[in-house]
Each structure stands twice: as C-alpha cells, then as structure tokens.
Design a protein around this motif. Structure first.
Motif, PDB file in Angstrom:
ATOM      1  N   HIS A  93       9.669  20.302 -12.234  1.00 19.31           N
ATOM      2  CA  HIS A  93      10.519  21.530 -11.994  1.00 19.31           C
ATOM      3  C   HIS A  93       9.894  22.769 -12.168  1.00 19.31           C
ATOM      4  CE1 HIS A  93      14.164  24.142 -13.155  1.00 19.31           C
ATOM      5  NE2 HIS A  93      13.332  24.496 -14.125  1.00 19.31           N
ATOM      6  N   LEU A  94       8.739  23.118 -12.779  1.00 15.39           N
ATOM      7  CA  LEU A  94       8.155  24.299 -12.664  1.00 15.39           C
ATOM      8  C   LEU A  94       7.383  24.241 -11.263  1.00 15.39           C
ATOM      9  CD1 LEU A  94       6.712  24.328 -16.306  1.00 15.39           C
ATOM     10  CD2 LEU A  94       8.559  25.634 -15.450  1.00 15.39           C
ATOM     11  N   ARG A  95       6.923  23.109 -10.923  1.00 10.50           N
ATOM     12  CA  ARG A  95       6.149  23.314  -9.813  1.00 10.50           C
ATOM     13  C   ARG A  95       6.837  23.600  -8.490  1.00 10.50           C
ATOM     14  NH1 ARG A  95       1.451  21.402  -8.238  1.00 10.50           N
ATOM     15  NH2 ARG A  95      -0.029  20.373 -10.101  1.00 10.50           N
ATOM     16  N   ALA A  96       8.281  23.206  -8.579  1.00  6.47           N
ATOM     17  CA  ALA A  96       9.160  23.751  -7.564  1.00  6.47           C
ATOM     18  C   ALA A  96       9.970  24.954  -7.759  1.00  6.47           C
ATOM     19  CB  ALA A  96      10.323  22.651  -7.543  1.00  6.47           C
ATOM     20  N   GLY A  97       9.286  25.806  -8.639  1.00  2.00           N
ATOM     21  CA  GLY A  97       9.820  27.202  -8.795  1.00  2.00           C
ATOM     22  C   GLY A  97      10.511  27.462 -10.127  1.00  2.00           C
ATOM     23  N   GLY A  98      10.964  26.482 -10.883  1.00  6.54           N
ATOM     24  CA  GLY A  98      12.000  26.408 -11.698  1.00  6.54           C
ATOM     25  C   GLY A  98      11.567  27.399 -12.830  1.00  6.54           C
ATOM     26  N   THR A  99      12.643  27.704 -13.806  1.00  8.14           N
ATOM     27  CA  THR A  99      12.499  28.850 -14.874  1.00  8.14           C
ATOM     28  C   THR A  99      13.152  28.387 -16.127  1.00  8.14           C
ATOM     29  OG1 THR A  99      14.423  29.898 -14.145  1.00  8.14           O
ATOM     30  CG2 THR A  99      12.088  30.567 -13.254  1.00  8.14           C
ATOM     31  N   THR A 100      13.648  27.069 -16.086  1.00  5.50           N
ATOM     32  CA  THR A 100      14.371  26.485 -17.376  1.00  5.50           C
ATOM     33  C   THR A 100      13.240  26.328 -18.404  1.00  5.50           C
ATOM     34  OG1 THR A 100      15.814  25.462 -16.075  1.00  5.50           O
ATOM     35  CG2 THR A 100      15.577  24.782 -18.395  1.00  5.50           C
ATOM     36  N   PRO A 101      13.516  26.937 -19.699  1.00  6.07           N
ATOM     37  CA  PRO A 101      12.487  26.837 -20.754  1.00  6.07           C
ATOM     38  C   PRO A 101      12.380  25.218 -21.246  1.00  6.07           C
ATOM     39  CG  PRO A 101      14.138  28.446 -21.123  1.00  6.07           C
ATOM     40  CD  PRO A 101      14.567  27.779 -20.070  1.00  6.07           C
ATOM     41  N   TRP A 102      11.543  24.893 -21.691  1.00  9.08           N
ATOM     42  CA  TRP A 102      11.111  23.706 -22.352  1.00  9.08           C
ATOM     43  C   TRP A 102      12.365  23.219 -23.130  1.00  9.08           C
ATOM     44  CZ3 TRP A 102       9.493  18.906 -21.907  1.00  9.08           C
ATOM     45  CH2 TRP A 102       9.335  18.170 -22.631  1.00  9.08           C
TER      46      TRP A 102
END
Length: 395
Positions: free
Chosen positions: A26-35
């Motif tokens: 998700h983060l690699r794809a630009g995501g910003t959702t917290p863990w």
C-alpha cells in the motif's frame, strides 16, 4: 526488521505478517493509511525470502506519501535507509510479529517520536546531497589600483560578504588591506556563530550550546568582535581596522559595483536539520567537502524554505544585553573607528522561536526530499518497475 517468510514446506506467514506486507505494498503504491488503520493482507507468496523494512522507514514513507508523490527511486531509498546516530535500531511493527524475549518491542509506527523519523530522513538526505554538484567558486581578482580589504568578524556575515564580493570580481586580501570587522547585534551574532559551527565542524543543540556560553559567561570566540579588533590592530595597526555595523556601507568600503546582500537566514527547523545531517555527511565525504556541501548546497535550500529563525530564549535576555553593553562600551573606549551606530551591538526584539520543533524538522526534511526528487526528474523512472522488480530494495 520482520524476518523473511519461511521457505516452502515450513509454516505459512501468520496473518500479522501478511498484514504487514500488505501495508508495505500500500505504501509503495503511494498510500497514506496508518498502520493501525490497515486491515489488508498480502498473498503469502509475495513475502517469500524478503525482509520487511523497519517501522521507522515505513512510517517515514507514509509521511512522504502524505506530503507529495515520490518517485519509485525515492521510495526505494527511504525503505533501504539506515537510521544513523544514537537511537533505536530498526523496529518491528506491533501486531505483525510476537514480541521477543530480548531487544526492543514492536511498535505502532504512528507513535514513534519525530526524532526517530528524522534519523532516517537525514540518511536519505545526506546521500542526495553528496550526489549534488557543488557551485563553482567565484573567480575574484585583486587588482593593484582597486581598494584592498579583508572581511572578518561575525563569520556568517563575513563568509557571505566575501562570496558576494568575489562574484563582483573583488577578491579580499592583499598587502595594505583595510580590515573590516563585520558585526550585528549580539543576539543575532550568537545565532550566526551557532549556524556557522553547525555547518562546519558540528555543534551541540542550540539550547545546550547557548547554555554553555551563559554558564561560562563568555561570548563565543567566533563573534567576540572586540577580540577580533584587538587581534587585527596588533597586526596591521588601528588606522587600518574598522568595526562595521552598517551593511549598507560595504559597497563603499570594498569598492564593489553593487550592494552586498545579507547572509542567508536559516529557519530554526532548517538549522537543526543541518545539524542533524552534518554527522551523516561526515561519514560519506572528507571534512572540507562536507562543509562546502552544507553551506553551498543545503543552506540555500533551507533558507529558501523559509520559517522563523532562532532567537535567544527570554531567560538569557539579561545576560546577552549585559555582554552587549560591555562590548559596545569597550569598543567605544578603545577608540576603534566604527562604521554605523555602536548601539547596533545591543540586542533588539526580533521575531523568531527559541528552539526548533522536532515535527517541524521532520516536515522540512520530507519537503526537501520531495523537492530534490522532483528536481532530479525522478518521475521518469516512477513507472519503470513493478512491485516484484523493486523487492530487492527491502533490505
């Protein structure tokens, strides 16, 4: 870091590990959702033989994503970065693995102090700075028919004035030079002295450095302009020494064609970021190049970022004013020629902040990383690799 998934035939990754790998994707794809708000899971095959980055790297990437659109290259550098200096080692994600009997416990990345993320950010920033080109040195020249001068005193003021004089073809120095001891109000010069040391050999934090000067009841040697006046008087005589408190007079005193603008004004958070980055640079380049990279590459970026500068905390106002009055009175009684108003040595009431903010330092570091990434045209490789292609960066 979370250990790699077991080889084929051993136990499959637990749900917590699959969730962690899903968050990484998700983060690699630009995501910003917290863990703590992430519930997705990655396929078990996606975790085979790979190491999950630490919680610091993952949270820093989330902050970078929230502030902009990093290229694949910057994403990889953040995930692969180490955290230099004192602090905690790479930490595992709470809920991804069971806490071990020894070592630091897994953490919620969002609960990490900004200081931990700044450690990782300075590693990435230092690598980028080392790769940057240094600006050319201005080709100043001393001509026998031109006015000769030296620029000393407050080093932050003097360095900037020397550089600008060279840019106008005026090289300081030479036999018979008039020595111009540049100064400002003492509170401002204290900030200058600290910034000069931060971008040179390094320095403790602003509060610690200033507390030490007050405890010793001593003006730091770099901005003890009275000692500079005495030293140069002993070398060249009083008639060739000037205390300069009026920057508008510098073109007349140096013979430059145009005005000499003031030195860069570092925001408090920027000065602290430079302080935190300097030791990392010191591991990558020799001291002389480190100083040039800090002052000629990083400082202009920090000054352009803007923000309130450092000021002397209120608890030290009395000490600074007392020392400034002594300095003014001693310069007057000694009879040194003064260009400008001697009361210019007394502190005023400038706008600023008494110390940097850790969250502000982190936010500035993220902005600089994204700006450098965009400036390098990194977007050209943003879509050149798949998730599997970039898996080797998760070490």
């Amino acid at each position: 870091m979370t250990p790699p998934a077991p080889a084929t035939g051993s136990r499959p990754p637990a749900a917590g590990e699959r969730r962690a790998w899903g968050w990484l994707a998700h983060l690699r794809a630009g995501g910003t959702t917290p863990w703590d708000g992430w519930a997705g899971e990655a396929d078990a095959s996606a975790t085979h033989g790979r190491l999950l980055p630490g919680a610091q790297q993952l949270e820093l990437l989330r902050r970078v994503n929230a502030a902009g659109r990093p290229s694949a290259g910057l994403v990889g550098r953040v995930l692969a970065a180490s955290a230099p200096g004192r602090g905690r080692p790479d930490l595992e994600l709470a809920g991804a693995v069971e806490p071990g009997r020894f070592g630091p416990r897994p953490v919620d990345p969002a609960a990490l102090p900004a200081d931990e993320l700044v450690r990782v950010a300075t590693s990435v920033l230092a690598d980028e700075l080392v790769a940057a080109d240094l600006p050319p040195v201005p080709p100043g020249a001393t001509r026998p028919w031109r006015r000769r001068f030296r620029l000393v005193g407050d080093p932050w003021l003097a360095d900037a004035a020397r550089r600008q004089a060279r840019e106008q073809g005026r090289e300081p120095g030479g036999r018979g030079s008039v020595v111009l001891v540049l100064a400002d109000d003492l509170a401002t010069m204290l900030g200058h002295a600290w910034c000069h040391r931060v971008t040179g050999e390094g320095a403790p934090s602003w509060p610690d450095w200033l507390d030490d000067a007050v405890r010793r009841d001593r003006v730091p040697p770099r901005v003890d302009v009275l000692q500079a006046l005495r030293r140069w008087e002993s070398r060249v005589g009083r008639d060739r020494v000037r205390l300069v408190l009026d920057p508008a007079a510098l073109p007349r005193l140096t013979g430059t064609r145009g005005p000499l603008s003031g030195p860069p004004v570092l925001p408090a958070d920027g000065a602290e970021l430079a302080r935190r980055t300097a030791p990392v640079l010191g591991l990558l380049v020799p001291p002389e190049r480190r100083t040039r990279v800090l002052r000629e590459v990083l400082v202009p970026r920090l000054a352009a970022a803007g923000g309130p500068p450092l000021v002397v905390p209120a608890e030290h106002d009395r000490w600074v004013r007392t020392r400034a009055v002594r300095l003014r009175d001693a310069a007057r009684s000694a009879g040194y020629p003064v260009v400008g108003d001697p009361d210019g040595l007394l502190p005023g009431h400038p706008d600023g902040v008494p110390e940097p903010s850790e969250e502000g330092v982190l936010a500035l570091a993220v902005r600089l990383l994204l700006a450098a990434d965009a400036g390098a045209g990194a977007g050209t490789d943003a879509g050149t690799g798949t998730e599997d292609d970039r898996g080797s960066e998760d070490r």
